[in-house]
Write a protein that holds these residues in place. Sequence first.
Motif, PDB file in Angstrom:
ATOM      1  N   ALA A  12      40.255  31.257  38.381  1.00  8.55           N
ATOM      2  CA  ALA A  12      40.784  32.630  38.414  1.00  8.55           C
ATOM      3  C   ALA A  12      39.675  33.624  38.730  1.00  8.55           C
ATOM      4  CB  ALA A  12      41.437  32.968  37.071  1.00  8.55           C
ATOM      5  N   LEU A  13      38.510  33.454  38.094  1.00  6.15           N
ATOM      6  CA  LEU A  13      37.386  34.340  38.382  1.00  6.15           C
ATOM      7  C   LEU A  13      36.915  34.161  39.817  1.00  6.15           C
ATOM      8  CD1 LEU A  13      35.366  36.418  37.374  1.00  6.15           C
ATOM      9  CD2 LEU A  13      33.933  34.531  36.554  1.00  6.15           C
ATOM     10  N   LEU A  14      36.938  32.924  40.300  1.00  5.44           N
ATOM     11  CA  LEU A  14      36.574  32.649  41.688  1.00  5.44           C
ATOM     12  C   LEU A  14      37.474  33.423  42.644  1.00  5.44           C
ATOM     13  CD1 LEU A  14      34.776  30.885  43.576  1.00  5.44           C
ATOM     14  CD2 LEU A  14      36.548  29.132  43.416  1.00  5.44           C
ATOM     15  N   ALA A  15      38.748  33.515  42.338  1.00  7.67           N
ATOM     16  CA  ALA A  15      39.684  34.273  43.177  1.00  7.67           C
ATOM     17  C   ALA A  15      39.303  35.758  43.201  1.00  7.67           C
ATOM     18  CB  ALA A  15      41.110  34.102  42.657  1.00  7.67           C
ATOM     19  N   HIS A  16      38.961  36.310  42.042  1.00  8.43           N
ATOM     20  CA  HIS A  16      38.545  37.713  41.987  1.00  8.43           C
ATOM     21  C   HIS A  16      37.296  37.944  42.832  1.00  8.43           C
ATOM     22  CE1 HIS A  16      41.269  39.474  39.026  1.00  8.43           C
ATOM     23  NE2 HIS A  16      41.121  38.401  38.260  1.00  8.43           N
ATOM     24  N   VAL A  17      36.329  37.027  42.756  1.00 11.57           N
ATOM     25  CA  VAL A  17      35.077  37.190  43.493  1.00 11.57           C
ATOM     26  C   VAL A  17      35.306  37.047  44.992  1.00 11.57           C
ATOM     27  CG1 VAL A  17      32.811  36.151  43.920  1.00 11.57           C
ATOM     28  CG2 VAL A  17      33.602  36.490  41.569  1.00 11.57           C
ATOM     29  N   VAL A  44      44.676  45.670  41.063  1.00  6.23           N
ATOM     30  CA  VAL A  44      43.834  44.953  40.093  1.00  6.23           C
ATOM     31  C   VAL A  44      42.920  45.971  39.412  1.00  6.23           C
ATOM     32  CG1 VAL A  44      42.192  43.079  39.761  1.00  6.23           C
ATOM     33  CG2 VAL A  44      43.877  42.935  41.614  1.00  6.23           C
ATOM     34  N   ASN A  45      43.127  46.191  38.121  1.00  4.91           N
ATOM     35  CA  ASN A  45      42.355  47.214  37.429  1.00  4.91           C
ATOM     36  C   ASN A  45      41.141  46.625  36.707  1.00  4.91           C
ATOM     37  OD1 ASN A  45      43.299  46.130  34.973  1.00  4.91           O
ATOM     38  ND2 ASN A  45      45.064  47.500  34.961  1.00  4.91           N
ATOM     39  N   VAL A  46      40.334  47.500  36.166  1.00  6.45           N
ATOM     40  CA  VAL A  46      39.110  47.084  35.495  1.00  6.45           C
ATOM     41  C   VAL A  46      39.404  46.163  34.317  1.00  6.45           C
ATOM     42  CG1 VAL A  46      37.178  47.911  34.084  1.00  6.45           C
ATOM     43  CG2 VAL A  46      37.750  49.080  36.210  1.00  6.45           C
ATOM     44  N   ALA A  47      40.435  46.478  33.544  1.00  8.13           N
ATOM     45  CA  ALA A  47      40.751  45.681  32.362  1.00  8.13           C
ATOM     46  C   ALA A  47      41.065  44.234  32.736  1.00  8.13           C
ATOM     47  CB  ALA A  47      41.933  46.297  31.614  1.00  8.13           C
ATOM     48  N   GLU A  48      41.786  44.037  33.826  1.00  8.99           N
ATOM     49  CA  GLU A  48      42.117  42.674  34.246  1.00  8.99           C
ATOM     50  C   GLU A  48      40.868  41.909  34.672  1.00  8.99           C
ATOM     51  OE1 GLU A  48      44.675  40.309  37.693  1.00  8.99           O
ATOM     52  OE2 GLU A  48      45.140  42.403  37.246  1.00  8.99           O
ATOM     53  N   ARG A 101      37.762  42.523  33.682  1.00 10.70           N
ATOM     54  CA  ARG A 101      37.002  42.250  32.465  1.00 10.70           C
ATOM     55  C   ARG A 101      37.559  41.013  31.748  1.00 10.70           C
ATOM     56  NH1 ARG A 101      33.658  45.956  29.999  1.00 10.70           N
ATOM     57  NH2 ARG A 101      33.448  47.999  30.992  1.00 10.70           N
ATOM     58  N   ASP A 102      38.862  40.930  31.683  1.00  7.15           N
ATOM     59  CA  ASP A 102      39.508  39.800  31.019  1.00  7.15           C
ATOM     60  C   ASP A 102      39.176  38.486  31.724  1.00  7.15           C
ATOM     61  OD1 ASP A 102      41.579  38.715  29.079  1.00  7.15           O
ATOM     62  OD2 ASP A 102      42.479  38.115  30.989  1.00  7.15           O
ATOM     63  N   ALA A 103      39.104  38.513  33.059  1.00 11.52           N
ATOM     64  CA  ALA A 103      38.774  37.297  33.811  1.00 11.52           C
ATOM     65  C   ALA A 103      37.370  36.814  33.461  1.00 11.52           C
ATOM     66  CB  ALA A 103      38.890  37.566  35.311  1.00 11.52           C
ATOM     67  N   PHE A 104      36.428  37.741  33.331  1.00 12.46           N
ATOM     68  CA  PHE A 104      35.073  37.361  32.922  1.00 12.46           C
ATOM     69  C   PHE A 104      35.054  36.871  31.475  1.00 12.46           C
ATOM     70  CE2 PHE A 104      33.534  39.988  36.534  1.00 12.46           C
ATOM     71  CZ  PHE A 104      32.569  39.123  37.050  1.00 12.46           C
ATOM     72  N   GLU A 105      35.778  37.575  30.613  1.00 14.68           N
ATOM     73  CA  GLU A 105      35.782  37.205  29.199  1.00 14.68           C
ATOM     74  C   GLU A 105      36.408  35.833  28.975  1.00 14.68           C
ATOM     75  OE1 GLU A 105      37.680  40.470  27.302  1.00 14.68           O
ATOM     76  OE2 GLU A 105      35.965  41.830  27.577  1.00 14.68           O
ATOM     77  N   ARG A 106      37.344  35.462  29.831  1.00 12.16           N
ATOM     78  CA  ARG A 106      37.955  34.133  29.704  1.00 12.16           C
ATOM     79  C   ARG A 106      36.949  33.011  29.911  1.00 12.16           C
ATOM     80  NH1 ARG A 106      42.925  33.297  33.479  1.00 12.16           N
ATOM     81  NH2 ARG A 106      42.722  31.201  32.600  1.00 12.16           N
ATOM     82  N   VAL A 107      35.909  33.252  30.694  1.00 16.09           N
ATOM     83  CA  VAL A 107      34.881  32.230  30.871  1.00 16.09           C
ATOM     84  C   VAL A 107      33.731  32.416  29.884  1.00 16.09           C
ATOM     85  CG1 VAL A 107      35.464  31.918  33.294  1.00 16.09           C
ATOM     86  CG2 VAL A 107      33.599  33.460  32.674  1.00 16.09           C
ATOM     87  N   ARG A 150      46.518  26.886  40.957  1.00 18.17           N
ATOM     88  CA  ARG A 150      46.440  27.307  42.368  1.00 18.17           C
ATOM     89  C   ARG A 150      47.312  28.529  42.608  1.00 18.17           C
ATOM     90  NH1 ARG A 150      46.821  21.821  43.235  1.00 18.17           N
ATOM     91  NH2 ARG A 150      48.922  21.883  44.121  1.00 18.17           N
ATOM     92  N   ARG A 151      48.464  28.542  41.988  1.00 18.77           N
ATOM     93  CA  ARG A 151      49.370  29.685  42.146  1.00 18.77           C
ATOM     94  C   ARG A 151      48.729  30.957  41.582  1.00 18.77           C
ATOM     95  NH1 ARG A 151      55.083  30.168  42.608  1.00 18.77           N
ATOM     96  NH2 ARG A 151      55.846  32.159  41.799  1.00 18.77           N
ATOM     97  N   SER A 152      48.062  30.825  40.434  1.00 23.45           N
ATOM     98  CA  SER A 152      47.362  31.967  39.851  1.00 23.45           C
ATOM     99  C   SER A 152      46.235  32.431  40.771  1.00 23.45           C
ATOM    100  CB  SER A 152      46.799  31.581  38.476  1.00 23.45           C
ATOM    101  OG  SER A 152      46.028  32.632  37.935  1.00 23.45           O
ATOM    102  N   PHE A 153      45.512  31.489  41.363  1.00 22.01           N
ATOM    103  CA  PHE A 153      44.451  31.816  42.317  1.00 22.01           C
ATOM    104  C   PHE A 153      45.021  32.630  43.479  1.00 22.01           C
ATOM    105  CE2 PHE A 153      42.295  30.936  46.295  1.00 22.01           C
ATOM    106  CZ  PHE A 153      40.955  31.106  45.994  1.00 22.01           C
ATOM    107  N   VAL A 154      46.114  32.163  44.036  1.00 19.48           N
ATOM    108  CA  VAL A 154      46.737  32.833  45.181  1.00 19.48           C
ATOM    109  C   VAL A 154      47.223  34.225  44.785  1.00 19.48           C
ATOM    110  CG1 VAL A 154      48.742  32.792  46.699  1.00 19.48           C
ATOM    111  CG2 VAL A 154      47.364  30.738  46.417  1.00 19.48           C
ATOM    112  N   ARG A 155      47.845  34.327  43.635  1.00 22.25           N
ATOM    113  CA  ARG A 155      48.374  35.626  43.194  1.00 22.25           C
ATOM    114  C   ARG A 155      47.242  36.643  43.052  1.00 22.25           C
ATOM    115  NH1 ARG A 155      49.829  38.446  38.424  1.00 22.25           N
ATOM    116  NH2 ARG A 155      51.737  39.668  38.743  1.00 22.25           N
ATOM    117  N   ILE A 156      46.144  36.233  42.448  1.00 19.46           N
ATOM    118  CA  ILE A 156      44.998  37.142  42.303  1.00 19.46           C
ATOM    119  C   ILE A 156      44.465  37.537  43.672  1.00 19.46           C
ATOM    120  CG2 ILE A 156      42.595  37.300  41.513  1.00 19.46           C
ATOM    121  CD1 ILE A 156      43.461  35.410  39.183  1.00 19.46           C
TER     122      ILE A 156
END
Length: 243
Positions: free
Chosen positions: A79-84, A105-109, A111-117, A176-182
């Motif tokens: 998920a973080l890879l998708a954001h990057v 995609v806002n800052v809070a989302e 931040r959450d992606a980073f915090e998940r890792v 994969r679906r989450s990756f695509v959605r992001i």
Amino acid sequence: MYPDPWEKVRDYRRVREYAAEHPNAGRVRVGRALDLPAGRVRGWLKDAVPDPVRGINAAIDRGWIDPDPDGETAASLVALLAHVLAGGSIATESYLPAVTPGKRVNVAEIRDAFERVGVETRTRNADIDGRAPEVVPTCDGTVLGRCLVAMDAPTGVKTTLDHLPAVVWDVPRSVRRSFVRIYVRHRGLNYAGKSTTRVQVERPSSFIAELRDILDDVLTERVTTADAGVTISAAAARELGVE
């Protein structure tokens, strides 16, 4: 000096292994045996740990190295890879990852992606005119960036990226679906008078083809490619949840 940090890791391990086999050996003997400066050996014999080794240990402790493809850590990294890939970058010199928020995609989302890792973040450039705000890690950021690069994320500009990271195909379809959605939420564009979503990226045609393949893999509705981009039908956008 070590141009390649991995060489420093190897020398450190050699010293520690030699010391374990020869517990009475001093820095001079160890240095001569391994053809290393005694001054460098001294610190390593006294439990000083080189930064590259600390980084590897941090990555291991956080589960970032070879995570179980079916596990939560792998899902969070993808998920973080998708954001990057879609909305950020990894600095060439420091390997620090940064992600820029957008309309969907806002800052809070982010931040959450980073915090998940497992890393905390801050927002830089927030008060600088003409600069886009970026969410960046405050701890172990360069270690995380190197792990993302090991997952095929590029450093610097991304225009030469010619394929999706292979790890995206190794995780469950739901990930994969989450990756695509992001990715689509970062890069998708909607035009007046059209119900479709357009993903326009400056990438080689092979990347566009793989992006289309992964969209087809996770969606049943129509997706097409043309003019260096992907067009997602209105039905496919609803299916993906990115209307």
